[in-house]
Write a protein that holds these residues in place. Structure first.
Motif, mmCIF file in Angstrom:
data_model
loop_
_atom_site.group_PDB
_atom_site.id
_atom_site.type_symbol
_atom_site.label_atom_id
_atom_site.label_comp_id
_atom_site.label_asym_id
_atom_site.label_seq_id
_atom_site.Cartn_x
_atom_site.Cartn_y
_atom_site.Cartn_z
ATOM 1 N N SER A 142 5.941 -0.942 4.861
ATOM 2 C CA SER A 142 7.123 -1.651 5.348
ATOM 3 C C SER A 142 7.300 -3.033 4.738
ATOM 4 C CB SER A 142 7.074 -1.783 6.876
ATOM 5 O OG SER A 142 5.971 -2.570 7.266
ATOM 6 N N TYR A 143 6.361 -3.466 3.905
ATOM 7 C CA TYR A 143 6.499 -4.773 3.260
ATOM 8 C C TYR A 143 7.322 -4.648 1.983
ATOM 9 C CZ TYR A 143 2.577 -6.278 6.272
ATOM 10 O OH TYR A 143 1.748 -6.562 7.335
ATOM 11 N N GLY A 144 8.453 -4.006 2.083
ATOM 12 C CA GLY A 144 9.349 -3.908 0.944
ATOM 13 C C GLY A 144 8.699 -3.236 -0.249
ATOM 14 N N ARG A 145 8.527 -3.995 -1.337
ATOM 15 C CA ARG A 145 7.948 -3.466 -2.570
ATOM 16 C C ARG A 145 6.516 -3.961 -2.788
ATOM 17 N NH1 ARG A 145 12.039 -1.802 -6.863
ATOM 18 N NH2 ARG A 145 14.031 -1.664 -5.772
ATOM 19 N N SER A 146 5.847 -4.336 -1.707
ATOM 20 C CA SER A 146 4.519 -4.938 -1.849
ATOM 21 C C SER A 146 3.524 -4.011 -2.545
ATOM 22 C CB SER A 146 3.972 -5.362 -0.484
ATOM 23 O OG SER A 146 3.784 -4.248 0.374
ATOM 24 N N GLU A 147 3.513 -2.728 -2.166
ATOM 25 C CA GLU A 147 2.605 -1.788 -2.833
ATOM 26 C C GLU A 147 2.951 -1.668 -4.316
ATOM 27 O OE1 GLU A 147 1.167 1.429 0.551
ATOM 28 O OE2 GLU A 147 2.983 1.864 -0.608
#
Length: 326
Positions: free
Chosen positions: A69-74
């Motif tokens: 859910s942290y946007g594009r963090s992964e």
């Protein structure tokens, strides 16, 4: 079972870097207008994330935290790992259970949707592994509360145990005023007679210490304990307009020749059951300031004064729920 630590551990290895603040344009940390690029494009945020990761690794940070859910963090972390082929000694943790829905809009009406079903797990673990592959060391259920079906769903438990058999540590993060109840319930979950959850990530800070005893129990049970929101989403950063940056915090920081953020994180690191506390820095300077917490020595009298900042858990979480996404 716990994480294998780097052979050349440093004081900073107890401080990890979370990418929640730089993996998406909108979040609830205070001061984002000053901290982030004026144009929060994907490329600008990717560059900022990579700057932070470079700075963190150079200063001894070895725990990296992202989430679906942290946007594009992964995606940002995976690209950094691909570029930094010399980096082989970090612990990579991610989380599933929330779906990012803001479509890269900081002012979206809904930013994330929570669902702890088996179907969501199946989809999100595939998404995480497609990006992080064998670099995924820890996979956590995101934001478990005592009423979460993830605590009782035996089909889900079987799925998670299968992932554990592949060498991925299984954990959970918690939120809300009943974190302690969720942690204790998680400690009772077993698959084939073995504890399922080997890691717990929880909010713990000078304003909200209510999960402390349960986290100590989790540590004694063999779980890795990771603390998030050690600076209370920026409320303990010492910003001039921040009501939580009280006279007590400023005075202790002055006595310790340290910044308010370093003192707040040092108070967390003072707990013997804390394995890692996450920095949520949005700039390299903030990260460096946070990392100084590892060298801040608070005496008993200073720490006792800091404990007076604690709020009732429900008050804290009500305040947090009103923080604006920006």
């Amino acid at each position: 079972m716990s994480f294998a630590r780097p052979a050349t551990a440093t004081p900073s290895s107890r401080i990890g870097l979370g990418l929640a603040a730089v993996g998406r344009p909108g979040y609830i940390n205070l001061g984002r207008a000053e901290d982030l690029p004026a144009e929060r494009t994907v490329s600008a945020m990717r560059e900022r994330a990579h700057q932070l990761l470079d700075a963190a690794y150079a200063q001894g940070v070895r725990h990296l935290d992202v989430a679906r859910s942290y946007g594009r963090s992964e995606e940002f972390l995976a690209a950094w790992l691909d570029r930094r082929t010399d980096v082989r000694d970090v612990v990579v943790g991610s989380k599933w259970g929330y779906t990012y829905t803001a479509d890269w809009q900081a002012d979206a009406e809904v930013h994330e949707v929570k669902d702890h079903s088996v179907q969501t797990y199946d989809r999100q673990v595939a998404e995480s592994r497609s990006l992080l592959g064998k670099r995924l060391d820890l996979y956590q259920i995101h934001s478990v509360t005592p009423d979460s079906p993830a605590l009782t769903d035996t089909v889900l438990h079987g799925r998670l145990a299968a992932l554990a058999a592949e060498g991925v540590l299984i954990g959970l993060s918690t939120s809300g005023p009943q974190q302690a109840d969720a942690i204790r319930a998680a400690l009772t979950v077993t698959v084939d007679g073995e504890p399922l959850f080997r890691s717990v990530q929880a909010t713990y800070n000078l304003l909200e210490p209510s999960a402390g005893e349960a986290l100590a129990e989790a540590h004694d049970a063999g779980c890795t304990v990771i603390v998030k929101e050690g600076m209370a989403n920026g409320r303990l950063a010492g910003r001039p307009a921040d009501e939580a940056a009280s006279t007590v915090l400023h005075r202790v920081a002055e006595e310790a020749d340290a910044t308010c953020d370093a003192v707040a994180l040092a108070a967390v690191l003072r707990q013997p059951w804390v394995d890692v506390v996450l920095s949520g820095a949005a700039t390299a300077d903030q990260l460096t300031s946070n990392l100084r917490a590892a060298s801040v020595a608070l005496d008993a009298a200073q720490y006792a004064r800091l404990t007076t900042l604690a709020e009732p858990a429900r008050t804290y979480w009500q305040h947090r729920s009103r923080l604006p996404w920006s």
